[in-house]
Design a protein around this motif. Structure first.
Motif, mmCIF file in Angstrom:
data_model
loop_
_atom_site.group_PDB
_atom_site.id
_atom_site.type_symbol
_atom_site.label_atom_id
_atom_site.label_comp_id
_atom_site.label_asym_id
_atom_site.label_seq_id
_atom_site.Cartn_x
_atom_site.Cartn_y
_atom_site.Cartn_z
ATOM 1 N N MET A 76 -44.181 -0.272 -64.117
ATOM 2 C CA MET A 76 -42.766 -0.097 -63.916
ATOM 3 C C MET A 76 -42.546 0.129 -62.344
ATOM 4 S SD MET A 76 -41.181 -1.033 -66.540
ATOM 5 C CE MET A 76 -39.555 -0.633 -66.027
ATOM 6 N N GLN A 77 -43.432 0.949 -62.036
ATOM 7 C CA GLN A 77 -43.196 1.278 -60.561
ATOM 8 C C GLN A 77 -43.469 0.239 -59.747
ATOM 9 O OE1 GLN A 77 -45.725 4.774 -60.308
ATOM 10 N NE2 GLN A 77 -43.963 6.319 -60.727
ATOM 11 N N LYS A 78 -44.663 -0.591 -59.954
ATOM 12 C CA LYS A 78 -44.832 -1.788 -59.061
ATOM 13 C C LYS A 78 -43.886 -2.670 -59.218
ATOM 14 C CE LYS A 78 -48.401 -5.423 -58.560
ATOM 15 N NZ LYS A 78 -49.685 -5.886 -58.903
ATOM 16 N N LEU A 79 -43.237 -3.049 -60.401
ATOM 17 C CA LEU A 79 -42.085 -3.838 -60.812
ATOM 18 C C LEU A 79 -40.821 -3.322 -59.578
ATOM 19 C CD1 LEU A 79 -42.219 -4.822 -64.472
ATOM 20 C CD2 LEU A 79 -42.591 -6.267 -62.590
ATOM 21 N N GLU A 80 -40.604 -2.203 -59.901
ATOM 22 C CA GLU A 80 -39.581 -1.606 -58.762
ATOM 23 C C GLU A 80 -39.770 -1.818 -57.736
ATOM 24 O OE1 GLU A 80 -39.544 2.497 -60.144
ATOM 25 O OE2 GLU A 80 -39.004 2.127 -62.081
ATOM 26 N N ARG A 81 -40.789 -1.637 -57.007
ATOM 27 C CA ARG A 81 -41.318 -2.031 -55.510
ATOM 28 C C ARG A 81 -40.966 -3.431 -55.142
ATOM 29 N NH1 ARG A 81 -45.282 1.715 -56.621
ATOM 30 N NH2 ARG A 81 -46.763 0.097 -56.736
ATOM 31 N N ASN A 82 -41.463 -4.189 -56.089
ATOM 32 C CA ASN A 82 -41.538 -5.774 -55.749
ATOM 33 C C ASN A 82 -39.846 -5.952 -55.993
ATOM 34 O OD1 ASN A 82 -44.271 -5.890 -55.873
ATOM 35 N ND2 ASN A 82 -44.480 -6.653 -57.769
ATOM 36 N N LEU A 83 -39.194 -5.616 -56.865
ATOM 37 C CA LEU A 83 -37.789 -5.792 -56.912
ATOM 38 C C LEU A 83 -36.974 -5.578 -55.780
ATOM 39 C CD1 LEU A 83 -36.855 -5.357 -60.604
ATOM 40 C CD2 LEU A 83 -36.417 -7.432 -59.526
ATOM 41 N N SER A 84 -37.574 -4.269 -55.409
ATOM 42 C CA SER A 84 -36.760 -3.633 -54.037
ATOM 43 C C SER A 84 -36.940 -4.730 -52.982
ATOM 44 C CB SER A 84 -37.234 -2.260 -53.768
ATOM 45 O OG SER A 84 -36.792 -1.942 -52.569
ATOM 46 N N ASP A 85 -38.162 -5.123 -52.721
ATOM 47 C CA ASP A 85 -38.492 -5.917 -51.760
ATOM 48 C C ASP A 85 -37.754 -7.472 -51.780
ATOM 49 O OD1 ASP A 85 -40.072 -3.969 -50.794
ATOM 50 O OD2 ASP A 85 -41.967 -4.915 -51.390
ATOM 51 N N SER A 86 -37.740 -7.764 -53.140
ATOM 52 C CA SER A 86 -37.258 -9.228 -53.293
ATOM 53 C C SER A 86 -35.559 -9.036 -53.063
ATOM 54 C CB SER A 86 -37.496 -9.550 -54.634
ATOM 55 O OG SER A 86 -38.702 -9.674 -55.099
ATOM 56 N N PHE A 87 -34.885 -8.072 -53.433
ATOM 57 C CA PHE A 87 -33.343 -8.084 -53.253
ATOM 58 C C PHE A 87 -33.013 -7.452 -52.105
ATOM 59 C CE2 PHE A 87 -33.920 -8.903 -57.964
ATOM 60 C CZ PHE A 87 -33.301 -9.988 -58.068
ATOM 61 N N GLU A 88 -32.027 -7.844 -51.251
ATOM 62 C CA GLU A 88 -31.386 -7.003 -50.125
ATOM 63 C C GLU A 88 -29.894 -6.801 -50.352
ATOM 64 O OE1 GLU A 88 -32.311 -8.749 -46.594
ATOM 65 O OE2 GLU A 88 -34.545 -8.901 -46.962
ATOM 66 N N SER A 89 -29.452 -7.443 -51.550
ATOM 67 C CA SER A 89 -28.088 -7.261 -51.746
ATOM 68 C C SER A 89 -27.796 -5.862 -52.466
ATOM 69 C CB SER A 89 -27.530 -8.724 -52.582
ATOM 70 O OG SER A 89 -28.228 -8.560 -53.975
ATOM 71 N N GLN A 90 -26.566 -5.736 -52.930
ATOM 72 C CA GLN A 90 -26.126 -4.615 -53.473
ATOM 73 C C GLN A 90 -26.334 -4.686 -54.903
ATOM 74 O OE1 GLN A 90 -25.620 -1.995 -51.881
ATOM 75 N NE2 GLN A 90 -23.515 -1.953 -50.880
ATOM 76 N N THR A 91 -26.255 -5.959 -55.334
ATOM 77 C CA THR A 91 -26.654 -6.232 -56.768
ATOM 78 C C THR A 91 -28.180 -5.935 -56.988
ATOM 79 O OG1 THR A 91 -25.001 -7.962 -56.828
ATOM 80 C CG2 THR A 91 -26.712 -7.903 -58.624
ATOM 81 N N GLY A 92 -28.956 -6.432 -56.128
ATOM 82 C CA GLY A 92 -30.498 -6.207 -56.331
ATOM 83 C C GLY A 92 -30.724 -4.633 -56.310
ATOM 84 N N LYS A 93 -30.144 -3.758 -55.412
ATOM 85 C CA LYS A 93 -30.092 -2.397 -55.252
ATOM 86 C C LYS A 93 -29.761 -1.770 -56.648
ATOM 87 C CE LYS A 93 -29.854 -1.934 -50.239
ATOM 88 N NZ LYS A 93 -29.036 -1.716 -49.184
ATOM 89 N N ALA A 94 -28.469 -2.291 -57.075
ATOM 90 C CA ALA A 94 -28.158 -1.456 -58.285
ATOM 91 C C ALA A 94 -29.116 -1.816 -59.383
ATOM 92 C CB ALA A 94 -26.749 -2.180 -58.785
ATOM 93 N N ILE A 95 -29.751 -3.124 -59.449
ATOM 94 C CA ILE A 95 -30.724 -3.379 -60.592
ATOM 95 C C ILE A 95 -31.785 -2.396 -60.300
ATOM 96 C CG2 ILE A 95 -32.322 -5.140 -61.337
ATOM 97 C CD1 ILE A 95 -30.158 -7.261 -60.582
#
Length: 124
Positions: A76-95
């Motif tokens: 889960m932590q790895k997925l969070e890091r990957n998602l964090s790197d993938s999204f730069e928008s506010q929606t991505g940060k919210a997810i």
């Protein structure tokens, strides 16, 4: 105990041969008590062995669950890091934020349950 039983068998046979039937019956009662004690001891030993076997199997399963739980947290932590790197928008940060909050909640909830189970197993 086996030796005692053999000796009692011999004494019972002698008592019957000599006509001391009341002594023979008393010896037979003693023999039954010894046989019951032997059987009780055997059953206790079997119970102890089975209990130890079950406890060991459950401890191994608990260790597997603990490893799986820890692996899930790392994934889960790895997925969070990957998602964090993938999204730069506010929606991505919210997810990512929601995912982090949910992981923390689950870790606290299930982690404390797992810790309680482990502590209770160590008591026995």
């Amino acid at each position: 105990m086996e030796r005692q039983i053999r000796e009692l068998d011999q004494a019972i046979a002698k008592a019957f041969e000599t006509g001391a039937s009341s002594l023979a019956y008393a010896l037979q009662a003693d023999k039954k008590e010894i046989e019951r004690a032997r059987q009780k001891t055997q059953m206790q030993q079997q119970l102890r062995k089975q209990t130890d076997r079950i406890a060991e199997e459950n401890w191994q399963q608990l260790q597997r669950f603990t490893a799986s739980f820890e692996g899930w947290q790392h994934t889960m932590q790895k997925l969070e890091r990957n998602l964090s790197d993938s999204f730069e928008s506010q929606t991505g940060k919210a997810i990512v934020e929601k995912l982090v909050q949910e992981r923390r909640r689950l870790c606290q909830e299930y982690g404390s349950d797992l810790d309680q189970v482990i502590r209770s197993c160590r008591l026995h």
